[in-house]
Motif scaffolding. Structure first.
Motif, PDB file in Angstrom:
ATOM      1  N   GLY A 100       1.035  -1.067   0.103  1.00  0.00           N
ATOM      2  CA  GLY A 100      -0.152  -0.129   0.031  1.00  0.00           C
ATOM      3  C   GLY A 100       0.628   1.208   0.257  1.00  0.00           C
ATOM      4  O   GLY A 100       1.545   1.853   0.603  1.00  0.00           O
ATOM      5  N   ASN A 101       0.820   1.968  -0.804  1.00  0.00           N
ATOM      6  CA  ASN A 101       1.356   3.474  -1.053  1.00  0.00           C
ATOM      7  C   ASN A 101       0.340   4.434  -0.617  1.00  0.00           C
ATOM      8  O   ASN A 101      -0.382   5.392  -1.232  1.00  0.00           O
ATOM      9  N   TRP A 102       0.894   4.617   0.575  1.00  0.00           N
ATOM     10  CA  TRP A 102      -0.361   6.189   1.091  1.00  0.00           C
ATOM     11  C   TRP A 102      -0.216   7.490   0.709  1.00  0.00           C
ATOM     12  O   TRP A 102      -1.430   8.026   1.066  1.00  0.00           O
ATOM     13  N   LYS A 103       0.552   7.814  -0.445  1.00  0.00           N
ATOM     14  CA  LYS A 103       0.900   8.877  -0.855  1.00  0.00           C
ATOM     15  C   LYS A 103       0.923   9.582   0.463  1.00  0.00           C
ATOM     16  O   LYS A 103       1.425   9.659   1.473  1.00  0.00           O
ATOM     17  N   MET A 104       0.780  10.673   0.008  1.00  0.00           N
ATOM     18  CA  MET A 104       0.143  12.252   0.583  1.00  0.00           C
ATOM     19  C   MET A 104      -0.763  12.323   1.727  1.00  0.00           C
ATOM     20  O   MET A 104      -1.599  13.389   1.630  1.00  0.00           O
ATOM     21  N   TRP A 138      -1.110   6.946 -16.820  1.00  0.00           N
ATOM     22  CA  TRP A 138      -2.461   6.869 -17.111  1.00  0.00           C
ATOM     23  C   TRP A 138      -3.020   5.684 -16.572  1.00  0.00           C
ATOM     24  O   TRP A 138      -4.296   6.044 -16.357  1.00  0.00           O
ATOM     25  N   ALA A 139      -3.252   4.837 -15.764  1.00  0.00           N
ATOM     26  CA  ALA A 139      -3.655   4.261 -14.798  1.00  0.00           C
ATOM     27  C   ALA A 139      -3.909   5.029 -13.633  1.00  0.00           C
ATOM     28  O   ALA A 139      -4.405   4.277 -12.569  1.00  0.00           O
ATOM     29  N   ILE A 140      -3.018   5.565 -13.355  1.00  0.00           N
ATOM     30  CA  ILE A 140      -2.271   5.598 -11.561  1.00  0.00           C
ATOM     31  C   ILE A 140      -3.915   6.954 -10.887  1.00  0.00           C
ATOM     32  O   ILE A 140      -3.865   7.838 -11.340  1.00  0.00           O
ATOM     33  N   GLY A 141      -4.965   6.265 -10.234  1.00  0.00           N
ATOM     34  CA  GLY A 141      -5.862   7.230  -9.817  1.00  0.00           C
ATOM     35  C   GLY A 141      -6.310   8.139 -10.617  1.00  0.00           C
ATOM     36  O   GLY A 141      -7.521   8.357 -10.222  1.00  0.00           O
ATOM     37  N   THR A 142      -6.784   6.730 -11.657  1.00  0.00           N
ATOM     38  CA  THR A 142      -7.778   7.785 -13.305  1.00  0.00           C
ATOM     39  C   THR A 142      -8.986   6.497 -12.982  1.00  0.00           C
ATOM     40  O   THR A 142      -9.447   6.375 -13.872  1.00  0.00           O
ATOM     41  N   GLY A 187      11.889   6.255  -7.448  1.00  0.00           N
ATOM     42  CA  GLY A 187      10.742   6.870  -9.060  1.00  0.00           C
ATOM     43  C   GLY A 187       9.719   6.285  -8.735  1.00  0.00           C
ATOM     44  O   GLY A 187       9.058   6.746  -9.744  1.00  0.00           O
ATOM     45  N   HIS A 188       8.903   7.073  -8.112  1.00  0.00           N
ATOM     46  CA  HIS A 188       6.829   6.194  -8.402  1.00  0.00           C
ATOM     47  C   HIS A 188       6.903   7.424  -9.674  1.00  0.00           C
ATOM     48  O   HIS A 188       7.751   8.976  -9.373  1.00  0.00           O
ATOM     49  N   SER A 189       5.719   7.503  -9.964  1.00  0.00           N
ATOM     50  CA  SER A 189       5.840   8.511 -11.645  1.00  0.00           C
ATOM     51  C   SER A 189       4.992  10.589 -11.146  1.00  0.00           C
ATOM     52  O   SER A 189       5.667  11.387 -11.492  1.00  0.00           O
ATOM     53  N   GLU A 190       5.288   9.902  -9.479  1.00  0.00           N
ATOM     54  CA  GLU A 190       4.599  11.518  -9.148  1.00  0.00           C
ATOM     55  C   GLU A 190       5.322  12.182  -8.722  1.00  0.00           C
ATOM     56  O   GLU A 190       6.090  13.669  -8.684  1.00  0.00           O
ATOM     57  N   ARG A 191       6.660  11.535  -8.100  1.00  0.00           N
ATOM     58  CA  ARG A 191       7.989  12.256  -8.460  1.00  0.00           C
ATOM     59  C   ARG A 191       8.435  12.563  -9.755  1.00  0.00           C
ATOM     60  O   ARG A 191       9.844  13.203  -9.315  1.00  0.00           O
ATOM     61  N   LEU A 201       1.439  -2.888  -6.230  1.00  0.00           N
ATOM     62  CA  LEU A 201       1.249  -1.489  -5.368  1.00  0.00           C
ATOM     63  C   LEU A 201       0.429  -0.956  -5.530  1.00  0.00           C
ATOM     64  O   LEU A 201      -0.463  -0.489  -6.959  1.00  0.00           O
ATOM     65  N   VAL A 202      -0.976  -0.312  -4.235  1.00  0.00           N
ATOM     66  CA  VAL A 202      -1.886   0.359  -4.511  1.00  0.00           C
ATOM     67  C   VAL A 202      -2.086   1.404  -3.795  1.00  0.00           C
ATOM     68  O   VAL A 202      -1.162   1.574  -2.198  1.00  0.00           O
ATOM     69  N   GLY A 203      -2.129   2.543  -4.681  1.00  0.00           N
ATOM     70  CA  GLY A 203      -2.713   3.889  -4.244  1.00  0.00           C
ATOM     71  C   GLY A 203      -3.872   3.963  -3.015  1.00  0.00           C
ATOM     72  O   GLY A 203      -3.686   3.482  -1.989  1.00  0.00           O
ATOM     73  N   GLY A 204      -4.364   4.612  -3.958  1.00  0.00           N
ATOM     74  CA  GLY A 204      -6.413   4.687  -3.184  1.00  0.00           C
ATOM     75  C   GLY A 204      -6.933   3.442  -2.661  1.00  0.00           C
ATOM     76  O   GLY A 204      -7.357   3.704  -0.996  1.00  0.00           O
ATOM     77  N   ALA A 205      -7.053   2.483  -2.697  1.00  0.00           N
ATOM     78  CA  ALA A 205      -7.199   1.069  -2.332  1.00  0.00           C
ATOM     79  C   ALA A 205      -6.849   1.240  -0.948  1.00  0.00           C
ATOM     80  O   ALA A 205      -7.473   0.030  -0.083  1.00  0.00           O
ATOM     81  N   GLY A 211       0.892  -1.515 -10.574  1.00  0.00           N
ATOM     82  CA  GLY A 211      -0.183  -0.674  -9.894  1.00  0.00           C
ATOM     83  C   GLY A 211      -0.221   0.588 -11.051  1.00  0.00           C
ATOM     84  O   GLY A 211      -0.076   0.521 -11.953  1.00  0.00           O
ATOM     85  N   GLY A 212      -1.234   0.840 -10.595  1.00  0.00           N
ATOM     86  CA  GLY A 212      -2.541   1.595 -11.423  1.00  0.00           C
ATOM     87  C   GLY A 212      -3.920   1.175 -10.963  1.00  0.00           C
ATOM     88  O   GLY A 212      -3.929   0.463 -11.781  1.00  0.00           O
ATOM     89  N   SER A 213      -4.837   1.846 -10.410  1.00  0.00           N
ATOM     90  CA  SER A 213      -5.900   1.774 -10.169  1.00  0.00           C
ATOM     91  C   SER A 213      -6.749   0.618  -9.638  1.00  0.00           C
ATOM     92  O   SER A 213      -7.437  -0.602 -10.349  1.00  0.00           O
ATOM     93  N   VAL A 214      -5.674  -0.237  -8.786  1.00  0.00           N
ATOM     94  CA  VAL A 214      -6.003  -2.439  -8.432  1.00  0.00           C
ATOM     95  C   VAL A 214      -7.286  -1.681  -7.565  1.00  0.00           C
ATOM     96  O   VAL A 214      -6.778  -0.360  -6.178  1.00  0.00           O
TER      97      VAL A 214
HETATM   98  P1  PGA Z   1      -3.603   3.851  -7.435  1.00  0.00           P
HETATM   99  O1  PGA Z   1      -2.370   4.475  -6.773  1.00  0.00           O
HETATM  100  O2  PGA Z   1      -3.698   3.030  -6.424  1.00  0.00           O
HETATM  101  O3  PGA Z   1      -4.569   4.907  -6.500  1.00  0.00           O
HETATM  102  O4  PGA Z   1      -3.853   4.201  -9.034  1.00  0.00           O
HETATM  103  C1  PGA Z   1      -1.300   3.590  -7.574  1.00  0.00           C
HETATM  104  C2  PGA Z   1       0.016   3.977  -7.488  1.00  0.00           C
HETATM  105  O5  PGA Z   1       0.613   5.387  -7.261  1.00  0.00           O
HETATM  106  O6  PGA Z   1       0.842   3.675  -7.051  1.00  0.00           O
END
Ligand code: PGA
Length: 254
Positions: A9-13, A167-171, A92-96, A228-232, A207-210
């Protein structure tokens, strides 16, 4: 080598101490879900507290500075996050890469610094939508791997790669299972080219909208060793849905 799916889980900010209850709930369930290896990467400010709350799951950072220490206001070194309780870091996360202009070269330096400090790393790669549309996705990712992966004796066993199409991250959008499989096979080839035989054991996460409802099919794609899971990952309820899907898949395989 473990074959358990690795669910991170990647909790981000996101997250103040109020979120420790989610970490506790995830950790309690992880005890019952030994078929998957589970970890979370909270913000720096929660690493220590999360480590104290959670005994079974891995705890990691989302980034580190490449230097051991020094005049770098606002930055945090690998030794510092390790001291706070992190066993790994994402780099190296794409947001960084996008928000902080991180280059492959810098990502590699960060990965090598983390490994030198005794941690393992999750190195993120992934193409933009324009790159996929123009048919360059695999070559873009191959270049990122060449430039960002740490090198040196024995480093391969410290490395996990996360393939995250930007394009799949958080979308809420994901590639098809076939596209995920094709990309992961191409990453595997590259890993073997870079690390030799050891490259065949490096885990490759998608990773990306899992989400709980798409995790089973994405995790079953070729060469996918976890997610690798962000939002969920922000609530125990949805993160556990993904962990359960991974554990069930593992049951089917054994
Ligand atoms: P997401 O993010 O699951 O919210 O799409 C994944 C990530 O950026 O690691």
């Amino acid at each position: 080598m473990t074959t358990r799916p690795y669910i991170v889980g990647n909790w981000k900010m996101h997250g103040t101490r109020a979120m420790l209850a989610e970490a506790r709930a995830i950790d309690r369930a992880a005890e019952r879900l030994i078929k998957a290896e589970v970890a979370i990467a909270p913000p720096f400010t929660l690493i220590h507290a999360t480590r104290k709350e959670a005994n079974l799951i891995g705890i990691g950072a989302q980034d580190v500075h490449p230097a051991d220490g020094g005049a770098h206001t606002g930055d945090v070194s690998a030794a510092m996050v390790k001291d706070a309780g992190a066993g790994f870091t994402i780099v190296g996360h794409s947001e960084r890469r996008a928000n902080h202009q991180e280059t492959n070269e810098l990502v590699k330096e960060k990965a090598e610094a983390a490994i030198a400090a005794g941690m393992s790393v999750i190195v993120c790669v992934g193409e933009t939508e324009a790159e996929r549309d123009s048919g360059e996705a695999e070559s873009v990712v191959a270049k990122q791997l060449e430039g960002s992966l740490p090198t040196g004796d024995g480093v391969a066993e410290k490395v996990t790669v996360a393939y995250e199409p930007v394009w799949a991250i958080g979308t809420g959008r994901t590639p098809t299972v076939e596209d995920v499989g094709a990309m992961h096979r191409s990453i595997r080839e590259k890993l073997v080219a870079i690390y030799g035989e050891e490259g065949s054991a490096v885990r490759i996460l998608y990773g990306g909208s899992v989400k709980p409802d798409n995790a089973a099919e994405l995790l079953a794609a070729d060469e996918v060793g976890g997610a690798l899971v962000g939002g969920a990952s922000l609530t125990a309820e949805s993160f556990l849905g993904i962990i359960i899907a991974a554990a069930e898949l593992q049951d089917e395989k054994s």
